[in-house]
Design an enzyme around this catalytic site. Structure first.
Site, PDB file in Angstrom:
ATOM      1  N   ARG A 143     -15.319 143.303  63.954  1.00  8.42           N
ATOM      2  CA  ARG A 143     -16.176 144.712  64.900  1.00  8.42           C
ATOM      3  C   ARG A 143     -17.524 144.558  64.700  1.00  8.42           C
ATOM      4  NH1 ARG A 143     -14.714 148.136  69.924  1.00  8.42           N
ATOM      5  NH2 ARG A 143     -16.665 147.645  70.886  1.00  8.42           N
ATOM      6  N   ARG A 196     -30.213 143.888  78.335  1.00  6.96           N
ATOM      7  CA  ARG A 196     -29.307 143.564  78.132  1.00  6.96           C
ATOM      8  C   ARG A 196     -29.234 141.709  78.063  1.00  6.96           C
ATOM      9  NH1 ARG A 196     -26.176 146.931  76.916  1.00  6.96           N
ATOM     10  NH2 ARG A 196     -24.348 145.864  77.464  1.00  6.96           N
ATOM     11  N   ASP A 225     -19.808 142.420  69.683  1.00 11.28           N
ATOM     12  CA  ASP A 225     -20.204 143.821  70.834  1.00 11.28           C
ATOM     13  C   ASP A 225     -22.128 143.933  69.885  1.00 11.28           C
ATOM     14  OD1 ASP A 225     -20.182 145.982  72.161  1.00 11.28           O
ATOM     15  OD2 ASP A 225     -19.941 147.742  70.378  1.00 11.28           O
ATOM     16  N   ARG A 231     -13.184 150.717  67.119  1.00 12.03           N
ATOM     17  CA  ARG A 231     -12.270 150.822  67.736  1.00 12.03           C
ATOM     18  C   ARG A 231     -12.189 149.308  68.305  1.00 12.03           C
ATOM     19  NH1 ARG A 231     -16.093 153.385  71.183  1.00 12.03           N
ATOM     20  NH2 ARG A 231     -17.172 151.925  72.372  1.00 12.03           N
ATOM     21  N   GLU A 255     -11.847 145.671  81.055  1.00 16.89           N
ATOM     22  CA  GLU A 255     -13.267 145.809  81.250  1.00 16.89           C
ATOM     23  C   GLU A 255     -14.410 146.433  81.178  1.00 16.89           C
ATOM     24  OE1 GLU A 255     -10.810 146.883  78.995  1.00 16.89           O
ATOM     25  OE2 GLU A 255      -8.653 147.314  80.705  1.00 16.89           O
ATOM     26  N   ASN A 256     -14.949 145.020  81.113  1.00 16.22           N
ATOM     27  CA  ASN A 256     -16.238 144.582  81.388  1.00 16.22           C
ATOM     28  C   ASN A 256     -16.432 144.682  82.612  1.00 16.22           C
ATOM     29  OD1 ASN A 256     -16.062 142.574  78.317  1.00 16.22           O
ATOM     30  ND2 ASN A 256     -17.283 144.894  78.873  1.00 16.22           N
ATOM     31  N   TRP A 257     -15.348 144.136  84.149  1.00 18.33           N
ATOM     32  CA  TRP A 257     -15.719 143.987  84.934  1.00 18.33           C
ATOM     33  C   TRP A 257     -16.802 145.465  86.148  1.00 18.33           C
ATOM     34  CZ3 TRP A 257     -15.311 139.037  86.767  1.00 18.33           C
ATOM     35  CH2 TRP A 257     -14.654 138.466  86.289  1.00 18.33           C
ATOM     36  N   GLY A 293     -26.262 144.260  74.104  1.00 24.41           N
ATOM     37  CA  GLY A 293     -27.398 144.640  75.176  1.00 24.41           C
ATOM     38  C   GLY A 293     -28.238 146.225  73.500  1.00 24.41           C
ATOM     39  N   ARG A 294     -27.190 146.958  72.760  1.00 25.07           N
ATOM     40  CA  ARG A 294     -28.446 147.354  71.652  1.00 25.07           C
ATOM     41  C   ARG A 294     -29.051 146.731  71.242  1.00 25.07           C
ATOM     42  NH1 ARG A 294     -23.017 150.180  69.408  1.00 25.07           N
ATOM     43  NH2 ARG A 294     -22.676 148.521  70.328  1.00 25.07           N
ATOM     44  N   SER A 304     -13.407 141.838  78.479  1.00 25.30           N
ATOM     45  CA  SER A 304     -12.691 142.184  78.343  1.00 25.30           C
ATOM     46  C   SER A 304     -11.980 142.584  80.339  1.00 25.30           C
ATOM     47  CB  SER A 304     -12.700 143.203  77.792  1.00 25.30           C
ATOM     48  OG  SER A 304     -13.380 144.558  78.272  1.00 25.30           O
TER      49      SER A 304
HETATM   50  C1  IPE Z   1     -15.406 145.352  73.898  1.00 24.00           C
HETATM   51  O1  IPE Z   1     -16.751 145.413  73.446  1.00 24.00           O
HETATM   52  C2  IPE Z   1     -15.369 143.331  74.830  1.00 24.00           C
HETATM   53  C3  IPE Z   1     -16.227 142.959  73.864  1.00 24.00           C
HETATM   54  C4  IPE Z   1     -16.819 142.002  72.827  1.00 24.00           C
HETATM   55  C5  IPE Z   1     -16.029 141.219  74.685  1.00 24.00           C
HETATM   56  P1  IPE Z   1     -17.341 146.980  74.815  1.00 24.00           P
HETATM   57  O2  IPE Z   1     -18.965 146.409  75.074  1.00 24.00           O
HETATM   58  O3  IPE Z   1     -16.570 145.743  75.793  1.00 24.00           O
HETATM   59  O4  IPE Z   1     -17.031 147.626  74.333  1.00 24.00           O
HETATM   60  P2  IPE Z   1     -16.925 148.811  74.533  1.00 24.00           P
HETATM   61  O5  IPE Z   1     -16.614 149.390  76.200  1.00 24.00           O
HETATM   62  O6  IPE Z   1     -17.833 149.995  73.831  1.00 24.00           O
HETATM   63  O7  IPE Z   1     -15.329 149.986  73.928  1.00 24.00           O
HETATM   64  C1  IPE Z   2     -21.148 142.618  73.577  1.00 23.96           C
HETATM   65  O1  IPE Z   2     -22.542 143.551  73.820  1.00 23.96           O
HETATM   66  C2  IPE Z   2     -20.696 141.919  74.955  1.00 23.96           C
HETATM   67  C3  IPE Z   2     -20.223 142.089  75.989  1.00 23.96           C
HETATM   68  C4  IPE Z   2     -18.779 142.640  76.081  1.00 23.96           C
HETATM   69  C5  IPE Z   2     -20.159 140.895  77.037  1.00 23.96           C
HETATM   70  P1  IPE Z   2     -22.187 144.895  74.285  1.00 23.96           P
HETATM   71  O2  IPE Z   2     -22.996 143.957  75.735  1.00 23.96           O
HETATM   72  O3  IPE Z   2     -20.845 145.101  74.922  1.00 23.96           O
HETATM   73  O4  IPE Z   2     -23.686 145.104  73.881  1.00 23.96           O
HETATM   74  P2  IPE Z   2     -24.241 147.169  73.712  1.00 23.96           P
HETATM   75  O5  IPE Z   2     -22.567 147.777  73.476  1.00 23.96           O
HETATM   76  O6  IPE Z   2     -23.834 147.366  74.976  1.00 23.96           O
HETATM   77  O7  IPE Z   2     -25.071 146.668  73.164  1.00 23.96           O
HETATM   78 MG    MG Z   3     -20.309 146.688  73.934  1.00 23.72          MG
END
Ligand code: IPE
Ligand code: IPE
Ligand code: MG
Length: 255
Positions: free
Chosen positions: A180, A25, A12, A186, A59-61, A15-16, A57
């Site tokens: 994580r 991102r 995770d 979480r 939910e990532n869609w 993006g940040r 995930s």
């Molecule tokens: C979890 O990260 C999914 C992956 C690392 C692939 P997310 O960034 O999607 O999780 P949430 O939405 O913050 O819980």
């Molecule tokens: C994890 O990084 C990559 C995926 C979930 C695909 P994020 O894209 O969730 O980065 P943040 O959490 O927004 O910083």
């Molecule tokens: Mg994330």
């Protein structure tokens, strides 16, 4: 040092990481993919037997379509580029999650990588792709219900072992250690069933900054953790619990 048999990572913070450096991102995802390559090879080198990376995930869609499309294209490109390296490092690649929903080109590349590394005997590498723990449990439940309808099992025979065996991820033991990055405590729908007794390590480091030393820190923390599986510290010291092939304690619960 006692290594986890199965290390799972929720990668995770791409993006940040990027935003903090004035990038968009998507650039964070490019650097995240590079990090994944490094950590995969480093894990194989130090003798981790099973590594699962939470890659995308269910939910990532929900993310903006431009980001989803970019992630899909990046995954395809990265797998195509790395398949030879995986074979050279004797790493077997597999997936959990519903890959039928991935764009055709990505799915083809995923399937090709699975078949080209199928003979590899070193580390087992699993990408959780379009993966959700709830969906995996629903799938397993449906399959058990079907077996009951077909008369192969009765409902009262259903137990933890049977459920575990029905999960898509049943080819690997439960994760001993879940890492994580980026500070959130979480699971985000990752390994809900399998995490029952996983050790959970959260670091504030964003995934693109997760260097060898960070991995080492997580592994050292794991090595000194006493895993009690519901018992007392004294019991564990006298006789460390033996675990099933899935990594749950073998001793009867004594109900
Ligand atoms: C979890 O990260 C999914 C992956 C690392 C692939 P997310 O960034 O999607 O999780 P949430 O939405 O913050 O819980
Ligand atoms: C994890 O990084 C990559 C995926 C979930 C695909 P994020 O894209 O969730 O980065 P943040 O959490 O927004 O910083
Ligand atoms: Mg994330």
């Amino acid at each position: 040092m006692k290594l986890p048999k199965h290390l799972a990572i929720i990668m995770d913070g791409n993006g940040r990481w990027a935003n903090a450096r004035g990038h968009n991102r998507l650039f964070g995802h490019v650097r995240g993919a590079k990090r994944a390559k490094f950590i995969i090879e480093e894990s194989a080198r130090i003798g981790i037997e099973n590594l699962t990376l939470f890659t995308f995930s269910t939910e990532n869609w929900r993310r903006p379509s431009q980001e989803v499309n970019f992630l899909m294209a990046l995954l395809k490109k990265q797998l195509k580029k790395e398949v030879r390296n995986l074979v050279d490092n004797d790493i077997r690649f597999r997936c959990i999650g519903d890959i039928s929903r991935l764009p055709t080109g990505v799915r083809n590349q995923v399937e090709e990588t699975i078949s080209e590394t199928a003979h590899c005997k070193g580390m087992n590498l699993t990408f959780a792709l379009n993966y959700g723990g709830q969906q995996e449990i629903i799938q397993a439940t449906k399959s058990l219900i079907q077996k009951a309808i077909d008369g192969e099992i009765t409902p009262d025979q259903v137990n933890e072992k049977m459920m575990s065996n029905e999960l898509e991820s049943s080819f690997s033991p439960f994760p001993d250690l879940i890492v994580r990055t980026s500070g959130e405590s979480r699971l985000s729908n990752f390994f809900l069933w399998q995490a029952a007794y996983s050790e959970f390590y959260v670091t504030n480091i964003h995934w693109p900054d997760f260097q060898r030393a960070e991995l080492q820190k997580a592994l050292e923390w794991f090595a000194q953790t006493e895993r009690r599986f519901g018992m007392t510290s004294r019991q564990v010291k006298m006789r460390p619990p033996s675990t099933t092939e899935h990594g749950t304690p073998q001793e009867p619960l004594g109900l």
